[in-house]
Design an enzyme around this catalytic site. Structure first.
Site, PDB file in Angstrom:
ATOM      1  CE  LYS A 189      -3.502  -2.564  -0.151  1.00 29.23           C
ATOM      2  NZ  LYS A 189      -4.366  -3.222   0.801  1.00 29.23           N
TER       3      LYS A 189
HETATM    4  C1  LIG Z   1      -5.362  -4.283   1.274  1.00 29.53           C
HETATM    5  C2  LIG Z   1      -6.834  -4.148   1.258  1.00 29.53           C
HETATM    6  C3  LIG Z   1      -7.640  -4.557   2.327  1.00 29.53           C
HETATM    7  C4  LIG Z   1      -7.130  -5.336   3.488  1.00 29.53           C
HETATM    8  O1  LIG Z   1      -6.066  -4.776   4.138  1.00 29.53           O
HETATM    9  P1  LIG Z   1      -5.007  -5.729   4.900  1.00 29.53           P
HETATM   10  O2  LIG Z   1      -4.150  -4.724   5.593  1.00 29.53           O
HETATM   11  O3  LIG Z   1      -4.283  -6.504   3.865  1.00 29.53           O
HETATM   12  O4  LIG Z   1      -5.765  -6.582   5.850  1.00 29.53           O
HETATM   13  C5  LIG Z   1      -8.997  -4.316   2.254  1.00 29.53           C
HETATM   14  N1  LIG Z   1      -9.547  -3.731   1.191  1.00 29.53           N
HETATM   15  C6  LIG Z   1      -8.812  -3.348   0.134  1.00 29.53           C
HETATM   16  C7  LIG Z   1      -9.488  -2.674  -1.007  1.00 29.53           C
HETATM   17  C8  LIG Z   1      -7.437  -3.561   0.119  1.00 29.53           C
HETATM   18  O5  LIG Z   1      -6.729  -3.206  -0.958  1.00 29.53           O
END
Ligand SMILES: *Cc1c(COP(=O)(O)O)cnc(C)c1O
Length: 384
Positions: A189
């Site tokens: 991210k």
């Molecule tokens: C990454 C992501 C999540 C989940 O986040 P994690 O930190 O991996 O648990 C939820 N929704 C979207 C759209 C994501 O890209």
């Protein structure tokens, strides 16, 4: 420093971790307090300030953030939650985990991959309790329409803002339009701490409930008890341990401060891609507002074999990904909720054609142009 994936010439994702993060983590290790503590509190304050709100609750993943949202809103058996199928499965999973029913909605179009408000309207029933809007790749879902629907039907709005930290629409941050906003700091991210997340909530009482549910609804934290010498605590509700580590929070503070710079680099790469790509659709290409430029998606023309295209890119050392395989087509959701399954024409038409190209601040403009050229060439030779 060695690259995380030595086999790739251009990796799909990367982060901006550097010396400042290494120093900050070292400082945490020297302090020997590793669980949530003062740096976590600072990270919450700084994240809240970056989103123009009073406070925030840091957690150990985006999934934990979404789970706490579902718990805080008391969603459970008999309740329906409308979620986009074209998203990461987390929002559907936490809904189903609490015994509520995820109801999958379509996305707007091939160029706007966010949940379709018209389809949301069509899916509202007396059992609908919440809607999840996801800001695809950092591009905002139609918040005006979603807020309107939520208000009209007396249902809650959760924003899955995992792709969209510090993105503003009409001078208001994404994640602050709905009742609850959820962010992720997974390694790929834009703000990366390895695992991590953040929750924002409009109502301070709701945020307080989320903060306590994050730590077993204990009335006093370990950190506080150690600091104050206080020994007892009460438990006034159910809860989980979704606390982040102090290490992750130290990382997050620096990553957050780097976000603006990261965004400029990403925007230049996206501009380079858009100028060079030929023969593919480019979702959100006409979007002129703020975005996090989290993903660089393209849609391949009908009849092109995505795996062949990916193979050609792989052969050139270029790593790609797919966002997302539709949740409503996963075996668990098909088997569990399949009886009332309806087709989602836009999502299903995109499912085999979406492709995500490398996009991160460690790439150069030349890298983006090389990826675009390699894709263009593979399409010319691969078209049947
Ligand atoms: C990454 C992501 C999540 C989940 O986040 P994690 O930190 O991996 O648990 C939820 N929704 C979207 C759209 C994501 O890209």
């Amino acid at each position: 420093m060695s690259s995380p994936a030595p086999d790739w010439k251009i990796t799909f994702a990367d982060n901006t971790i550097g010396e400042p993060e290494i120093e900050a983590v070292t400082e945490v290790l020297r302090s020997r307090w590793l669980s949530a503590g003062p740096r976590t509190r600072e990270f919450e304050r700084e994240f809240a300030a970056a989103h123009g709100v009073e406070d925030a609750v840091a957690v150990n993943s985006g999934t934990a953030a979404l789970h706490l949202a579902v718990l805080a809103l008391g969603l459970g058996p008999g309740d329906e939650v409308i979620v986009p199928s074209l998203s990461f499965v987390a929002s559907a999973a936490v809904t189903a985990l609490q015994g509520a029913t995820p109801v999958f909605a379509d996305v707007r179009s091939e160029v706007d991959l966010t949940i379709d408000p018209a389809d949301v309207c069509a899916l509202i029933t007396p059992r609908t309790r919440a809607i999840v809007g996801m800001h695809y790749g950092g591009y905002p879902a139609d918040l005006v329409a979603l807020q309107e629907i939520a208000r009209e039907h007396g249902v809650r709005l959760i924003e899955d803002a995992a792709h969209a930290p510090a993105v503003f629409e009409r001078e208001q941050a994404l994640g602050t339009f709905g009742d609850i906003g959820c962010f992720s700091f997974f390694a790929t991210k834009n703000v990366a701490t390895g695992e991590g997340g953040m929750v924002l909530a409009k109502d301070p009482e709701l945020l307080d409930r989320i903060r306590r549910t994050r730590a077993h609804s204990l009335t006093s934290s370990t950190w506080r008890r150690l600091r104050t010498g206080q020994s007892g605590y009460d438990v006034d509700g159910l809860g989980l341990n979704y606390r982040p580590t102090e290490i992750g929070s130290a990382l997050g503070r620096i990553q957050l401060a780097k976000l603006a710079e990261d965004r400029v680099l990403r925007s230049e790469l996206v501009a380079a891609y858009r100028s060079r790509l030929d023969g593919v659709g480019v979702p959100f290409a006409e979007w002129t507002g703020d975005t996090a430029y989290h993903l660089m998606m393209v849609t391949l023309p009908e009849g092109v074999d995505r795996e062949e295209v990916r193979g050609a890119l792989t052969a050139a050392g270029i790593q790609t990904s797919v966002h997302y395989p539709p949740s409503h087509l996963f075996s668990y959701y098909r088997e569990r909720y399949g009886s009332d399954r309806r087709s989602l024409p836009v999502t299903e038409s995109l499912a085999e054609r979406l492709l995500s190209l490398p996009l991160h601040a460690r790439m150069s403009t030349e890298d983006a142009l090389l990826v675009a050229d390699t894709l263009n060439t593979s399409l010319l030779s691969g078209r049947r």
